[in-house]
Design an enzyme around this catalytic site. Structure first.
Site, PDB file in Angstrom:
ATOM      1  N   LYS A  31       0.875  -1.171   0.000  1.00 47.00           N
ATOM      2  CA  LYS A  31       0.000   0.000   0.000  1.00 47.00           C
ATOM      3  C   LYS A  31       0.917   1.227   0.000  1.00 47.00           C
ATOM      4  CE  LYS A  31      -1.659   3.079   1.827  1.00 47.00           C
ATOM      5  NZ  LYS A  31      -1.587   4.551   1.407  1.00 47.00           N
ATOM      6  N   GLU A  48      -0.453   7.478  -1.722  1.00 50.75           N
ATOM      7  CA  GLU A  48      -1.319   7.882  -2.830  1.00 50.75           C
ATOM      8  C   GLU A  48      -0.827   9.169  -3.489  1.00 50.75           C
ATOM      9  OE1 GLU A  48      -3.327   9.266   1.042  1.00 50.75           O
ATOM     10  OE2 GLU A  48      -2.000   7.663   0.311  1.00 50.75           O
ATOM     11  N   SER A  96       4.867   8.855   9.589  1.00 50.10           N
ATOM     12  CA  SER A  96       4.919   9.707  10.776  1.00 50.10           C
ATOM     13  C   SER A  96       4.754   8.870  12.040  1.00 50.10           C
ATOM     14  CB  SER A  96       3.818  10.770  10.718  1.00 50.10           C
ATOM     15  OG  SER A  96       2.543  10.164  10.871  1.00 50.10           O
ATOM     16  N   CYS A 127      13.637  11.095   6.225  1.00 53.55           N
ATOM     17  CA  CYS A 127      13.641  10.761   7.649  1.00 53.55           C
ATOM     18  C   CYS A 127      15.047  10.783   8.220  1.00 53.55           C
ATOM     19  CB  CYS A 127      13.004   9.390   7.883  1.00 53.55           C
ATOM     20  SG  CYS A 127      13.980   8.008   7.258  1.00 53.55           S
TER      21      CYS A 127
END
Length: 498
Positions: A173, A176, A226, A281
């Site tokens: 996944k 998007e 996050s 990150c």
């Protein structure tokens, strides 16, 4: 308008939910595509497809599984330029940076090609009279990965390559915001010989995520994003009996000692702080010079470098960095700068007013540099994820060690010094998971594991390296005895192997 669906059962399929998300061109702010957002039934279809295909893949010997990854490497390397352009067009990072994103993912694919060796278990012959002990690693079944927008090639490959090599079926996944590269990677895996159903890509939002977290057929979940969402994914997945690894936010410090090569340190800060517009990150977002003299000299050297950063469209080969991923994210980063000013930090370089001729509607922002930031400020406590560097002055080395150690995030840290004793002491004492010595972005190579500490990570096992093989497999230990013809009778005490 280009329409992006899902990749299920070895082919792209149209979405049926009726819900779609906009995919923007960060350079212009225009909508360039729409991506389908999956409903529950579509995710369940992907899970069923993966579950049906996985047993045969698990029964395929590791060497043959590795051959698929070798072929995928070949195909992806041939398409490196087109993949980089596609990635850059949706994320906004420069083409060289996009190629680095792809290569760091392919590094893990290369590591996973060694799966015949990596899956070898242990054996003890003659552990007892006629008794042998051995362990084997077996795949979990159907596993899933939820990956972020900032590395749309690297992190999906970090997840699916070792998982598939171990014999699992994988459901990805992706974000998007930039879904096209993950979709293309799935197509290339099929072209490389991967059976249909072993790698599925489901585009979507929280509705899709929640199905993956709660469906009992999904045995493990990997997440990068996050901290707030990482904590939600971890707690929800664990509550439903899954193995979960989640990687969250960061506030990476770079300590600059008085004996450091200051020019080297400044070069490192410029690249690590502003590369990819700070959307990493592992970006350095806090510089900690030790002593007033060091701090004054560092700021003096940084100001002209930040002011002279070349910001341009992602296609500009001379650009240091391109636009931020969306207008909403750009506005969020600018709000953080305003918060810092209101908190009393000294904004010595303000890039908020940057405007690129011909790209006025793009998501561009100049570099920002704060001085005199203190640990109680919001801009120090929270991850900004933009081209903003904060200077937190430390009076001495002990304070410099305490700052990253006391922060709630513990992803990465660096120290610049010429003194080996200082570097060794810092490496041992600092409470952060990944440490660089005269190296600003300590992202390990694929055969070592990647992961932070504290609220930068939820779960016990890291990404890639040996931890990835442990995460995507479970150990089975066998105690075997072959009768020699001598009957010993029933045993009523626990075996001791005497």
């Amino acid at each position: 308008m280009r329409q992006i669906g899902h990749f299920i059962g070895g082919a792209e399929v149209n979405g049926v939910s009726g819900r779609r998300g906009d995919v923007f061109n960060p350079n212009t702010g225009e909508v360039q595509a729409q991506v389908a957002l999956a409903q529950r039934s579509e995710v369940e279809q992907a899970i069923a497809n993966a579950q049906a295909a996985q047993p045969a893949w698990a029964a395929t010997n590791p060497q043959r599984r590795a051959r698929v990854l070798f072929k995928f490497l070949e195909l992806a390397q041939k398409e490196n330029d087109s993949l980089a352009r596609l990635l850059s067009s949706e994320h906004g990072k420069t083409l060289p940076d996009a190629k680095g994103d792809i290569q760091r993912g392919l590094d893990v694919v290369e590591f996973a090609c060694g799966i015949p060796h990596l899956l070898k278990g242990e054996m003890t012959e003659g552990a007892g009279p006629g008794i042998d002990l051995f362990s084997i690693r077996q795949p979990l079944g159907v596993v899933a990965g939820i990956t972020p927008f900032n590395f749309p090639a690297m992190i999906p490959m970090w997840k699916f390559a070792p998982a598939i090599a171990c014999g699992n079926a994988f459901i990805l996944k992706p974000s998007e915001r930039d879904p096209s590269v993950p979709m293309r990677l799935a197509e290339l895996m099929i072209d490389a010989g991967l059976p249909a159903g072993i790698l599925n890509v489901v585009n979507g939002d929280k509705e899709a995520v929640d199905v993956l977290l709660t469906d009992a057929r999904v045995k493990a979940i990997g997440f990068v994003g996050s901290t707030a969402i990482a904590e939600y994914v971890y707690s929800t997945g664990c509550a439903h009996g899954k193995r979960v690894q989640c990687f969250g936010g960061a506030k990476n410090h770079m300590i600059v000692m008085p004996d450091a090569d200051l020019d080297q340190a400044v070069d490192a800060l410029i690249g690590a702080g502003y590369g990819s517009a700070g959307e990493r990150c592992m970006a350095i977002s806090v510089a900690v010079p030790v002593g007033k003299k060091t701090a004054d000299a560092l700021v003096e050297k940084l100001i002209p470098r930040v002011e002279s950063l070349k910001i341009g469209p992602s296609t500009d080969p001379q650009a240091d960095y391109g636009p931020l991923v969306t207008r909403a994210h750009l506005d969020k980063v600018k709000r953080y700068v305003e918060i810092g000013v209101n908190e009393g930090a000294k904004l010595v370089v303000d890039g908020r007013g940057f405007n690129l001729q011909g790209y006025e509607n793009g998501n561009f922002m100049g570099g920002c540099l704060f001085d005199n930031v203190t640990p109680d400020m919001q801009i120090y406590k929270e991850e900004i994820f933009g081209p903003v560097l904060s200077i937190v002055r430390a009076d001495d080395y002990q304070e410099a060690v305490r700052l990253p150690s006391a922060h709630e995030y513990g992803n990465g840290v660096a120290i610049f010094t010429r003194d080996g004793d200082t570097a060794r002491d810092f490496t041992n004492r600092v409470e952060v998971g990944m440490v660089g010595v005269n190296f600003a972005i300590p992202v390990q190579l694929a055969y070592h594991t990647f992961g932070g500490w504290k609220r930068s990570v939820f779960g016990d096992l890291n990404q890639h390296g040996s931890d990835s093989i442990r995460f995507y497999t479970r150990t089975k230990t066998v105690t075997a005895r072959w009768p020699s013809g001598t009957k010993e009778g029933a045993e009523f005490v626990i075996p001791t192997m005497k």
